[in-house]
Scaffold this active site. Structure first.
Site, short mmCIF file in Angstrom:
data_model
loop_
_atom_site.label_atom_id
_atom_site.label_comp_id
_atom_site.label_asym_id
_atom_site.label_seq_id
_atom_site.Cartn_x
_atom_site.Cartn_y
_atom_site.Cartn_z
N THR A 188 0.83 -1.20 0.00
CA THR A 188 0.00 0.00 0.00
C THR A 188 0.87 1.25 0.00
O THR A 188 2.08 1.17 -0.28
CB THR A 188 -1.07 -0.04 1.12
OG1 THR A 188 -1.99 1.03 0.90
CG2 THR A 188 -0.47 0.08 2.51
N LYS A 201 2.47 1.29 -4.12
CA LYS A 201 1.64 0.53 -5.06
C LYS A 201 2.07 0.65 -6.53
O LYS A 201 1.85 -0.25 -7.32
CB LYS A 201 0.18 1.01 -4.98
CG LYS A 201 -0.60 0.45 -3.81
CD LYS A 201 -2.06 0.86 -3.97
CE LYS A 201 -2.87 0.50 -2.77
NZ LYS A 201 -4.30 0.70 -2.98
N ASN A 243 -1.47 -3.98 -5.60
CA ASN A 243 -1.60 -4.04 -4.13
C ASN A 243 -1.41 -5.46 -3.60
O ASN A 243 -1.48 -5.67 -2.39
CB ASN A 243 -2.96 -3.51 -3.68
CG ASN A 243 -4.07 -4.49 -3.94
OD1 ASN A 243 -4.08 -5.17 -4.97
ND2 ASN A 243 -5.00 -4.62 -3.01
N GLY A 245 -7.94 10.60 -9.20
CA GLY A 245 -6.68 10.03 -8.72
C GLY A 245 -6.60 8.53 -9.02
O GLY A 245 -7.31 8.01 -9.88
N GLY A 246 -5.73 7.86 -8.25
CA GLY A 246 -5.52 6.43 -8.45
C GLY A 246 -6.78 5.60 -8.20
O GLY A 246 -7.05 4.63 -8.92
N ASN A 301 -13.98 15.74 -12.08
CA ASN A 301 -12.86 16.00 -11.17
C ASN A 301 -12.55 17.49 -11.10
O ASN A 301 -12.79 18.23 -12.05
CB ASN A 301 -11.61 15.24 -11.64
CG ASN A 301 -10.53 15.22 -10.57
OD1 ASN A 301 -10.83 15.11 -9.37
ND2 ASN A 301 -9.28 15.33 -10.97
N ARG A 302 -12.05 17.90 -9.94
CA ARG A 302 -11.64 19.30 -9.76
C ARG A 302 -10.68 19.70 -10.88
O ARG A 302 -10.84 20.74 -11.50
CB ARG A 302 -10.97 19.45 -8.38
CG ARG A 302 -10.47 20.81 -8.07
CD ARG A 302 -9.92 20.87 -6.67
NE ARG A 302 -8.75 20.00 -6.50
CZ ARG A 302 -8.09 19.88 -5.36
NH1 ARG A 302 -8.48 20.53 -4.28
NH2 ARG A 302 -7.04 19.07 -5.27
N LYS A 360 -7.00 15.64 -15.41
CA LYS A 360 -6.64 14.33 -14.84
C LYS A 360 -7.73 13.31 -15.15
O LYS A 360 -7.45 12.14 -15.44
CB LYS A 360 -6.41 14.45 -13.33
CG LYS A 360 -4.99 14.92 -13.03
CD LYS A 360 -4.81 15.41 -11.63
CE LYS A 360 -4.69 14.33 -10.59
NZ LYS A 360 -4.48 14.94 -9.23
N GLY A 373 -17.10 2.37 2.00
CA GLY A 373 -15.93 1.68 1.47
C GLY A 373 -15.46 0.47 2.26
O GLY A 373 -14.46 -0.15 1.89
P1 ATR Z 1 -6.14 8.25 -4.59
O1 ATR Z 1 -4.93 7.63 -5.19
O2 ATR Z 1 -6.56 7.67 -3.27
O3 ATR Z 1 -7.27 8.36 -5.54
P2 ATR Z 1 -5.16 10.90 -5.11
O4 ATR Z 1 -4.44 10.36 -6.28
O5 ATR Z 1 -4.46 11.85 -4.20
O6 ATR Z 1 -5.69 9.73 -4.18
O7 ATR Z 1 -6.50 11.56 -5.65
C1 ATR Z 1 -7.34 12.26 -4.85
C2 ATR Z 1 -8.47 12.87 -5.69
O8 ATR Z 1 -9.25 13.65 -4.82
C3 ATR Z 1 -8.00 13.77 -6.81
O9 ATR Z 1 -8.80 13.59 -7.93
C4 ATR Z 1 -8.21 15.17 -6.23
O10 ATR Z 1 -8.53 16.18 -7.18
P3 ATR Z 1 -7.40 16.81 -8.14
O11 ATR Z 1 -7.17 15.82 -9.23
O12 ATR Z 1 -8.01 18.07 -8.64
O13 ATR Z 1 -6.19 17.04 -7.28
C5 ATR Z 1 -9.40 14.96 -5.36
N1 ATR Z 1 -9.43 15.96 -4.30
C6 ATR Z 1 -8.60 16.05 -3.24
N2 ATR Z 1 -8.92 17.13 -2.48
C7 ATR Z 1 -9.97 17.74 -3.10
C8 ATR Z 1 -10.76 18.91 -2.82
N3 ATR Z 1 -10.53 19.66 -1.75
N4 ATR Z 1 -11.78 19.19 -3.67
C9 ATR Z 1 -12.01 18.44 -4.76
N5 ATR Z 1 -11.31 17.34 -5.09
C10 ATR Z 1 -10.29 16.98 -4.27
#
Ligand code: ATR
Length: 295
Positions: free
Chosen positions: A67, A71, A92, A138-139, A160-161, A165, A254
């Site tokens: 983890t 990963k 994983n 994200g991942g 996504n924000r 991505k 989850g």
């Molecule tokens: P994981 O691998 O667990 O998915 P990650 O790669 O850090 O974790 O991804 C986290 C996701 O949460 C990302 O898509 C991130 O948005 P960005 O791609 O714009 O960075 C999203 N995220 C994290 N904080 C956020 C926030 N305050 N508002 C909106 N989206 C958020």
């Protein structure tokens, strides 16, 4: 079970590792199945991942989970990578197995996506033939997107924000599945959601202690989805899920994903397929441990 010379050794590579509940989950399986195994947390210092994998080979450790933060990096040290793990770009679970030439190898799998699929099946959350909306980029969003294309979702909408991505994930999924319709948008593009969609929340927003946070709060989202899966399990019900419930949406957190990714890893390592009774019994104990002992 008493450890002896025949005990199979499993474990987790991570940094940090002290907050993991994987040993508790796997010990539940050993108890249910009367399996002579032990599952240990291994703290791998930065720069020591390759040595850890060599150690796994040298010590004949039966299987390891991997983890944060390893990963992705671990894949370069393994002999083979399963197709879905390669698509998702993260591994994983490491399995010792024989390759086509009968040589012992270490193969990397990703059981997060299978775990999520198994959890959805368990809770009757449909994916096949459905419009799916994934929140995040994200991942975890990537694993969910590949799971949904594999399981025959009708369409994917990635919000996504950072829209670029989501766009990258969309491109990669479309490459392996030309049939599925994929769109992307920002967290404000709620008009893109098809009525009756199945939603997956993959960001960490809303996780303990920030329980009043949610990536989307607009009613337009919640009135258009029929199912919500939040990959967060602490708290038991996120703000995002609560809001969905107010709109009559069926929700799942989850914990099932965490449980079933472990079930699948155990299955790959031991060949043991747990019965429904064994799964239900182990899951009840996990739920009780997580939500009444307040870990
Ligand atoms: P994981 O691998 O667990 O998915 P990650 O790669 O850090 O974790 O991804 C986290 C996701 O949460 C990302 O898509 C991130 O948005 P960005 O791609 O714009 O960075 C999203 N995220 C994290 N904080 C956020 C926030 N305050 N508002 C909106 N989206 C958020």
């Amino acid at each position: 079970m008493q450890i002896n010379g025949k005990t199979k050794v499993y474990g987790l590579l991570a940094n940090p590792v002290e907050h993991t509940i994987s040993p508790f989950i796997h010990e539940l399986f050993y108890e249910e199945c009367n399996h002579n195994g032990t599952y240990n947390p291994y703290l791998v210092a930065s720069g020591k991942l390759e040595d850890a994998i060599k150690g796994m080979k040298a010590l004949s450790i039966e299987g390891l989970n991997v983890t944060v933060p390893y990963k992705v990096d671990v894949m370069e040290y393994l002999d083979e990578i399963d197709d879905m793990a390669a698509f998702i770009g993260a591994c994983n679970t490491i399995v010792r197995e024989l390759n086509a030439d009968g040589r012992e190898i270490l193969k990397g799998y990703n059981t997060d996506w299978i775990g999520l699929k198994m959890a959805c099946d368990h809770e009757n959350i449909p994916v096949k033939g459905r419009d799916v909306v994934i929140v995040g980029g994200g991942g975890s969003a990537r694993a969910v997107a590949f799971m949904c294309q594999k399981e025959g979702a009708k369409s994917l909408l990635l919000l996504n924000r950072t829209e670029s991505k989501a766009g990258l994930i969309a491109k990669q999924v479309q490459k392996v599945n030309a049939e599925i319709s994929i769109k992307t948008g920002s967290l404000e593009d709620l008009h893109l959601i098809s009525k009756g969609s199945v939603a997956f929340q993959t960001t960490s927003l809303g996780m303990h202690p920030n329980v009043d946070k949610s990536p989307i709060e607009n009613d337009e989202f919640f009135s258009n989805v029929d199912f919500i899966v939040d990959i967060i399990y602490n708290p038991k019900e996120t703000f995002f899920m609560k809001k969905g419930k107010d709109f009559g949406v069926t929700t799942m957190n989850g914990l099932g994903m965490l449980f079933f990714q472990a079930v699948k890893a155990f299955e790959l390592w031991s060949g043991i397929v747990m019965t429904k009774e064994q799964l239900d019994s182990a899951f009840e104990k996990l739920d009780n441990y997580v939500y009444t002992k307040k870990i």
